[in-house]
Structures are given as C-alpha cells and as structure tokens.
Design a protein around this motif. Structure first.
Motif, PDB file in Angstrom:
ATOM      1  N   ALA A   2      -2.627 112.805 -12.342  1.00  0.00           N
ATOM      2  CA  ALA A   2      -3.998 112.998 -11.868  1.00  0.00           C
ATOM      3  C   ALA A   2      -3.997 113.163 -10.351  1.00  0.00           C
ATOM      4  O   ALA A   2      -3.494 112.317  -9.613  1.00  0.00           O
ATOM      5  CB  ALA A   2      -4.868 111.815 -12.281  1.00  0.00           C
ATOM      6  N   ALA A   3      -4.586 114.254  -9.895  1.00  0.00           N
ATOM      7  CA  ALA A   3      -4.638 114.531  -8.453  1.00  0.00           C
ATOM      8  C   ALA A   3      -5.927 114.025  -7.834  1.00  0.00           C
ATOM      9  O   ALA A   3      -6.001 113.828  -6.617  1.00  0.00           O
ATOM     10  CB  ALA A   3      -4.487 116.029  -8.206  1.00  0.00           C
ATOM     11  N   THR A   4      -6.945 113.808  -8.642  1.00  0.00           N
ATOM     12  CA  THR A   4      -8.236 113.333  -8.140  1.00  0.00           C
ATOM     13  C   THR A   4      -8.695 112.138  -8.964  1.00  0.00           C
ATOM     14  O   THR A   4      -8.198 111.897 -10.077  1.00  0.00           O
ATOM     15  CB  THR A   4      -9.302 114.442  -8.237  1.00  0.00           C
ATOM     16  OG1 THR A   4      -9.525 114.764  -9.628  1.00  0.00           O
ATOM     17  CG2 THR A   4      -8.854 115.692  -7.502  1.00  0.00           C
ATOM     18  N   ALA A   5      -9.670 111.413  -8.404  1.00  0.00           N
ATOM     19  CA  ALA A   5     -10.224 110.262  -9.125  1.00  0.00           C
ATOM     20  C   ALA A   5     -10.897 110.697 -10.417  1.00  0.00           C
ATOM     21  O   ALA A   5     -10.867 109.982 -11.428  1.00  0.00           O
ATOM     22  CB  ALA A   5     -11.206 109.512  -8.230  1.00  0.00           C
ATOM     23  N   GLU A   6     -11.488 111.867 -10.405  1.00  0.00           N
ATOM     24  CA  GLU A   6     -12.162 112.367 -11.604  1.00  0.00           C
ATOM     25  C   GLU A   6     -11.170 112.642 -12.729  1.00  0.00           C
ATOM     26  O   GLU A   6     -11.419 112.303 -13.893  1.00  0.00           O
ATOM     27  CB  GLU A   6     -12.941 113.643 -11.272  1.00  0.00           C
ATOM     28  CG  GLU A   6     -13.739 114.187 -12.443  1.00  0.00           C
ATOM     29  CD  GLU A   6     -14.515 115.436 -12.071  1.00  0.00           C
ATOM     30  OE1 GLU A   6     -15.222 115.971 -12.944  1.00  0.00           O
ATOM     31  OE2 GLU A   6     -14.404 115.882 -10.910  1.00  0.00           O
TER      32      GLU A   6
END
Length: 244
Positions: free
Chosen positions: A101-105
């Motif tokens: 995962a690259a983002t919190a979303e």
C-alpha cells in the motif's frame, strides 16, 4: 536209485522250510502296521500324484500377492507442501496488499481482507474520518516496523485505534465546549474527563459558583472557539478567579 530219491526228498524239504519262513516273516510284519492304516489308504498313497514343483508354486503365490497389492494400494496423497502452500496463499495475498500500500487509502481498503483475520471491532466503532487517521498512522508505523504478518498488523492497528479513539474523544469534548450556547451547556462540557482540565479550584465552588464560572468563560470564548487545551485552561482559570 535210493540215493537219488533221498537227494530229491532233501531238496523238497528245504523248499518247504524256506516257504514257511517267508510266510511267518510276512505274518509278523502285518501286526506292526497302525490299526487305522487300511488297505484303501495304502492303495491311495501308492497312487498319490507327485508333489508339485516348489519353485513354480512360490512364483505363482508371489505373482498373486503382487496383483492383490496393486489392487489394494490407495492412490498417493497430494504432497503436504502443496497443501500448505494452498492454505497459506490467501493470507500471503492479503499481506501483500497491506505491504504494498502506497497510501493510507490503499492500506485502509486492504484491512478488511478476510484472509488476514484481523479483529476490526474497535476500528469499526470509529467514524470514517478517524478510520482514515488510523490507516495513516499504521502506514507511518510500517516505515519503522515491517508488517511481516497478521499478528504484527493487529498489534499496530490496536495501538493506532486506541490513540485515535482518545484523539476523537478530545476533539468531541472540545467541540462541545466551543458549541456551548449558554452557561449550562458550557458547564456540562467543561466537566468532561476527556478535556483533561485542572478542575481543583472549580470543584471548590458551589453549584451556583460553577455555573457563574461557565458564564464568565462564555464571555471569554473566541469567535472561532478554543483551539487548544492550554488556551482553554488559561481562560477557565481566569473565569474561576473572577467568580471568587
């Protein structure tokens, strides 16, 4: 002539004696046989077929045993390693989504994966905004502590949820103070334990004095509301001092 007659008589007597001897010997052998050894058995034994070839019989038995073993032998079981890999594969896929995962979303979307079997009860009691904050905190923690398995993720998730729950409670308590429209509402909001205010001097006041202190604080409240606990505590102390 008499001599010839005597010689012939002697020979005849010898033949008779020899015959008697053989007859007596045969008669002596018969009682020695077992009582159940009948003539029929003797005859059957005499005509019994010859013993089979032992080597051929053993080879035939071995072939029959091999055929029975081939029929009874079960199909080979699947390799244990392949079964374990098939079971572990779903968890690996879910773990990869978390780790990549690259983002919190993206991380937040991967948390509910069934294969990870995470306990999301406390997480799901938070609002959407707080859940997003938890995912952001978890993403930051992953930079320092690799998310190697579900246990590590669960521990970091619990920590992030607890911190965010406290932050949400403080935020809501501040919101109640800033939205208080009168002294009664402000007084109830000030007594929330989540604010963490020092209330020693406030508790020494009577009920009327506490309500009066809340009314004074209402006058000191900025138009946009208090922005920090320190700012609120300073104005609150001034309001209590004015009542005393």
């Amino acid at each position: 002539m008499p001599n010839n007659t005597n010689a012939s008589g002697k020979k005849a007597r010898k033949s008779v004696a020899k015959a008697l001897t053989l007859t007596l010997a045969a008669a002596a052998v018969v009682p020695l046989l077992p009582a159940h050894f009948t003539k029929a058995e003797i005859t059957q034994e005499a005509h019994a077929p010859a013993a089979p070839d032992t080597a051929l019989e053993a080879a035939s038995d071995e072939q029959a045993s091999d055929e029975q073993a081939a029929v009874a032998e079960p199909a080979p079981a699947a390799p244990i390693e392949e079964e374990r890999e098939a079971v572990a594969q779903p968890e690996v896929n879910g773990l990869n989504q978390i780790q990549n995962a690259a983002t919190a979303e993206e991380l937040q979307n991967a948390l509910p994966a069934v294969e990870l079997a995470l306990n999301l009860t406390a997480y799901q009691t938070l609002g959407a905004e707080d859940q997003a904050q938890v995912a952001a905190a978890l993403l930051n923690d992953a930079a320092e502590q690799p998310l190697t398995d579900s246990n590590v993720i669960q521990q970091l998730l619990n920590k992030a949820v607890a911190a965010q729950r406290d932050a949400a409670a403080l935020r809501d308590a501040f919101g109640a103070v800033n939205s208080g429209a009168d002294a009664a509402e402000l007084k109830a909001a000030l007594e929330s334990p989540y604010l963490g205010l020092v209330l020693l001097n406030y508790r020494n006041l009577s009920e009327e004095g506490r309500l009066a202190a809340a009314a004074e604080l209402l006058k000191l409240k900025p138009a946009g509301g208090f922005e920090s606990r320190a700012e609120l505590q300073k104005a609150f102390n001034a309001a209590i001092a004015s009542v005393n």
